[in-house]
Write a protein that holds these residues in place. Structure first.
Motif, PDB file in Angstrom:
ATOM      1  N   GLY A  18     -22.860  -5.143 -15.383  1.00 45.83           N
ATOM      2  CA  GLY A  18     -23.745  -4.077 -15.894  1.00 45.83           C
ATOM      3  C   GLY A  18     -25.214  -4.589 -16.092  1.00 45.83           C
ATOM      4  N   VAL A  19     -26.021  -3.638 -16.155  1.00 49.32           N
ATOM      5  CA  VAL A  19     -27.359  -3.997 -16.411  1.00 49.32           C
ATOM      6  C   VAL A  19     -27.709  -4.126 -17.916  1.00 49.32           C
ATOM      7  N   ILE A  20     -28.421  -5.003 -18.002  1.00 44.91           N
ATOM      8  CA  ILE A  20     -29.142  -5.163 -19.593  1.00 44.91           C
ATOM      9  C   ILE A  20     -30.416  -4.678 -19.713  1.00 44.91           C
ATOM     10  N   ALA A  21     -30.604  -4.444 -21.117  1.00 41.15           N
ATOM     11  CA  ALA A  21     -31.772  -3.834 -21.482  1.00 41.15           C
ATOM     12  C   ALA A  21     -32.707  -5.094 -21.913  1.00 41.15           C
ATOM     13  N   ALA A  22     -33.583  -5.461 -21.090  1.00 38.45           N
ATOM     14  CA  ALA A  22     -34.222  -6.637 -21.538  1.00 38.45           C
ATOM     15  C   ALA A  22     -35.506  -6.706 -22.552  1.00 38.45           C
ATOM     16  N   ALA A  23     -35.635  -7.424 -23.030  1.00 40.13           N
ATOM     17  CA  ALA A  23     -37.109  -7.643 -24.023  1.00 40.13           C
ATOM     18  C   ALA A  23     -38.071  -7.796 -23.058  1.00 40.13           C
ATOM     19  N   PRO A  24     -39.371  -7.176 -23.438  1.00 37.85           N
ATOM     20  CA  PRO A  24     -40.430  -7.277 -22.939  1.00 37.85           C
ATOM     21  C   PRO A  24     -40.970  -8.790 -22.938  1.00 37.85           C
ATOM     22  N   ALA A  25     -41.776  -9.174 -21.978  1.00 34.86           N
ATOM     23  CA  ALA A  25     -42.316 -10.576 -21.826  1.00 34.86           C
ATOM     24  C   ALA A  25     -43.440 -10.808 -22.784  1.00 34.86           C
ATOM     25  N   ALA A  26     -43.141 -11.942 -23.536  1.00 33.33           N
ATOM     26  CA  ALA A  26     -44.243 -12.329 -24.264  1.00 33.33           C
ATOM     27  C   ALA A  26     -45.478 -12.883 -23.697  1.00 33.33           C
ATOM     28  N   GLY A  27     -46.621 -12.152 -24.243  1.00 33.73           N
ATOM     29  CA  GLY A  27     -47.834 -12.419 -23.296  1.00 33.73           C
ATOM     30  C   GLY A  27     -48.044 -11.568 -22.043  1.00 33.73           C
ATOM     31  N   GLY A 243     -25.138  -8.277 -19.603  1.00 31.89           N
ATOM     32  CA  GLY A 243     -24.345  -7.481 -18.737  1.00 31.89           C
ATOM     33  C   GLY A 243     -24.380  -8.364 -17.233  1.00 31.89           C
ATOM     34  N   GLY A 244     -23.051  -8.669 -16.709  1.00 27.10           N
ATOM     35  CA  GLY A 244     -23.051  -9.183 -15.288  1.00 27.10           C
ATOM     36  C   GLY A 244     -23.327 -10.653 -15.304  1.00 27.10           C
ATOM     37  N   ILE A 245     -23.334 -11.496 -16.257  1.00 25.09           N
ATOM     38  CA  ILE A 245     -23.660 -12.672 -16.481  1.00 25.09           C
ATOM     39  C   ILE A 245     -22.741 -13.628 -15.400  1.00 25.09           C
ATOM     40  N   THR A 256     -33.398 -22.970 -24.009  1.00 22.47           N
ATOM     41  CA  THR A 256     -33.654 -21.623 -23.141  1.00 22.47           C
ATOM     42  C   THR A 256     -32.814 -21.714 -21.963  1.00 22.47           C
ATOM     43  N   VAL A 257     -32.493 -20.723 -21.817  1.00 18.74           N
ATOM     44  CA  VAL A 257     -31.637 -20.404 -20.258  1.00 18.74           C
ATOM     45  C   VAL A 257     -32.071 -19.609 -19.379  1.00 18.74           C
ATOM     46  N   LEU A 258     -31.935 -19.723 -18.106  1.00 14.94           N
ATOM     47  CA  LEU A 258     -32.169 -19.003 -16.955  1.00 14.94           C
ATOM     48  C   LEU A 258     -30.703 -18.641 -16.444  1.00 14.94           C
ATOM     49  N   ALA A 259     -30.639 -17.258 -16.564  1.00 11.86           N
ATOM     50  CA  ALA A 259     -29.175 -16.771 -16.247  1.00 11.86           C
ATOM     51  C   ALA A 259     -29.168 -15.838 -15.179  1.00 11.86           C
ATOM     52  N   ALA A 260     -28.262 -15.853 -14.351  1.00 10.84           N
ATOM     53  CA  ALA A 260     -28.213 -14.859 -13.144  1.00 10.84           C
ATOM     54  C   ALA A 260     -27.364 -13.787 -13.633  1.00 10.84           C
ATOM     55  N   LEU A 261     -27.832 -12.380 -13.489  1.00 10.90           N
ATOM     56  CA  LEU A 261     -27.169 -11.175 -13.701  1.00 10.90           C
ATOM     57  C   LEU A 261     -26.641 -10.701 -12.331  1.00 10.90           C
ATOM     58  N   ASN A 262     -25.507 -10.810 -12.083  1.00  9.57           N
ATOM     59  CA  ASN A 262     -25.068 -10.581 -10.462  1.00  9.57           C
ATOM     60  C   ASN A 262     -25.341  -8.939 -10.127  1.00  9.57           C
ATOM     61  N   ARG A 263     -24.668  -8.157 -10.914  1.00  9.00           N
ATOM     62  CA  ARG A 263     -24.669  -6.744 -10.470  1.00  9.00           C
ATOM     63  C   ARG A 263     -26.126  -6.145 -10.587  1.00  9.00           C
ATOM     64  N   SER A 264     -26.801  -6.474 -11.249  1.00 14.45           N
ATOM     65  CA  SER A 264     -28.333  -5.681 -11.588  1.00 14.45           C
ATOM     66  C   SER A 264     -29.383  -6.533 -10.756  1.00 14.45           C
ATOM     67  N   SER A 265     -28.852  -7.522 -10.061  1.00 12.89           N
ATOM     68  CA  SER A 265     -29.893  -8.260  -9.133  1.00 12.89           C
ATOM     69  C   SER A 265     -31.055  -9.001 -10.174  1.00 12.89           C
ATOM     70  N   GLN A 266     -30.772  -9.437 -11.190  1.00 10.97           N
ATOM     71  CA  GLN A 266     -31.722  -9.922 -11.905  1.00 10.97           C
ATOM     72  C   GLN A 266     -31.452 -11.524 -12.408  1.00 10.97           C
ATOM     73  N   VAL A 267     -32.710 -12.274 -12.908  1.00 17.14           N
ATOM     74  CA  VAL A 267     -32.444 -13.310 -13.505  1.00 17.14           C
ATOM     75  C   VAL A 267     -33.408 -13.079 -14.611  1.00 17.14           C
ATOM     76  N   VAL A 279     -37.173 -11.950 -15.379  1.00 15.55           N
ATOM     77  CA  VAL A 279     -38.328 -12.803 -14.667  1.00 15.55           C
ATOM     78  C   VAL A 279     -38.059 -12.580 -13.174  1.00 15.55           C
ATOM     79  N   LEU A 280     -37.051 -12.253 -12.434  1.00 14.22           N
ATOM     80  CA  LEU A 280     -36.920 -11.732 -11.107  1.00 14.22           C
ATOM     81  C   LEU A 280     -35.994 -10.881 -10.895  1.00 14.22           C
ATOM     82  N   THR A 281     -36.186  -9.980 -10.013  1.00 12.93           N
ATOM     83  CA  THR A 281     -35.465  -8.728  -9.709  1.00 12.93           C
ATOM     84  C   THR A 281     -35.263  -8.558  -8.248  1.00 12.93           C
ATOM     85  N   GLY A 282     -34.515  -7.486  -7.802  1.00 13.82           N
ATOM     86  CA  GLY A 282     -34.207  -7.401  -6.623  1.00 13.82           C
ATOM     87  C   GLY A 282     -35.532  -7.101  -5.639  1.00 13.82           C
TER      88      GLY A 282
END
Length: 326
Positions: A18-27, A243-245, A256-267, A279-282
């Motif tokens: 699944g897709v996660i609701a991500a927090a907005p970037a700081a700054g 979701g989808g990690i 701090t971790v950079l995680a790949a979320l497979n189904r939503s094509s996000q990092v 930080v990254l999307t489709g």
């Protein structure tokens, strides 16, 4: 690795959810910049990038799950097959029903280790010479499991393999031999499928005297301390709602971790307190990302395209800040 959808011509497998609701970037400045694709792969040939290990010069070694291959991606984007895992005439891998090469780890001497899942006696950990060559099985794992992520602890001379179907972590001597159950428990197990996918422990990393594991079905990131005797301490949940990690990487010495979320094509960037930023999307070129690696300020993200069906690739981006700030 996620569960793979079946192709009309061959069984395939995917990871994902699944897709996660991500927090907005700081700054106002994005923490990851300059995304671009450095290598493209052939989906029809089973070239589905699954996991990644980095060479000393910044080039990359990738597992191509459905092609049963390990390939080297040079700095100029050119590729060279290092090894092909032996074919299995009647694969019966749980969930996937295909023979797949999954996790990869690289030792400082260049030796590569990979997980191979077939549903037969070939299931286990295999060793490959650093410059390529014939793979050799160094440890058997149960054929009714799905060895997925793989991590090497050179200080203790052991490998850790996350088993997504059995929901546990195996420990294997680096020199080869009998695998032992290192960590078990509900936090590592998958949820019943359906409605869940049936993938528990998935990505795995060794980081600062602990083994970190993602659980795809439970959408969590876990930390398991390594006790002085080498055993596993109790699992600590460090992040939820991912979701989808799939697999993940540490961009610095902290948590701090950079995680790949497979189904939503996000990092996503997951901070120590569990908050996160996409930080990254489709739109940047991600196509069902399966893992992440970091070297200095370079971020590498393989994508298998098993759900998008478009452009399996290796994407490269840059950390805006030095890793010491993360």
């Amino acid at each position: 690795m996620p569960r793979l959808p079946r192709l009309a011509s061959a069984a395939t497998a995917a990871l994902a959810l699944g897709v996660i609701a991500a927090a907005p970037a700081a700054g106002h400045e994005p923490p990851v910049t300059d995304p671009h694709i450095v290598a493209h792969f052939d989906l029809a040939a089973g070239q589905t990038p699954e996991n990644i290990a980095l060479e000393g010069d910044g080039s990359a070694d990738l597992t191509l799950a459905l092609a049963r291959q390990v390939t080297h991606v040079a700095l100029d984007g050119s590729t060279r097959v290092l090894a092909t895992l032996p074919a299995e005439r009647n694969p019966d891998t749980p969930l996937l029903h295909s023979a797949v090469v999954t996790g990869i780890a690289r030792a400082h001497d260049g030796t590569l280790y990979v997980n191979y899942a077939t549903g037969t006696a070939k299931t286990g950990v295999w060793r490959i010479p650093g410059d390529g060559g014939t793979p050799v099985q160094i440890a058997k794992l149960p054929p009714d499991g799905l060895p997925n992520g793989l991590a090497l602890d050179e200080r203790r001379n052991v490998l850790y393999a996350a088993d997504s179907v059995r929901g546990m972590v195996w420990r294997v001597p680096r020199s080869g031999g009998t695998a032992t159950a290192w960590a078990t428990g509900a936090s590592l197990r998958p949820l019943p499928a359906p409605p869940a996918v049936g993938l528990g422990a998935n990505g795995i990393k060794v980081h600062r005297d602990a083994v970190w594991v993602s659980n795809t079905d439970r959408e969590t990131l876990l930390r398991l301390p390594v006790r002085p005797d080498g055993g596993a301490g109790p699992a600590e949940t460090r992040a939820t709602g991912l979701g989808g990690i799939d697999d993940f990487a540490f961009p610095g010495r902290g948590s701090t971790v950079l995680a790949a979320l497979n189904r939503s094509s996000q990092v996503v960037l997951v901070r120590r307190d569990g908050t996160r930023t996409v930080v990254l999307t489709g739109r940047d070129g991600l196509s069902n990302p399966t893992s992440v690696a970091v070297r200095g300020r370079n971020v590498y993200v393989p994508g298998a395209a098993l759900l998008t069906r478009r452009d399996p690739n290796l994407l490269l981006a840059r950390l805006r800040y030095p890793s010491g700030r993360l």
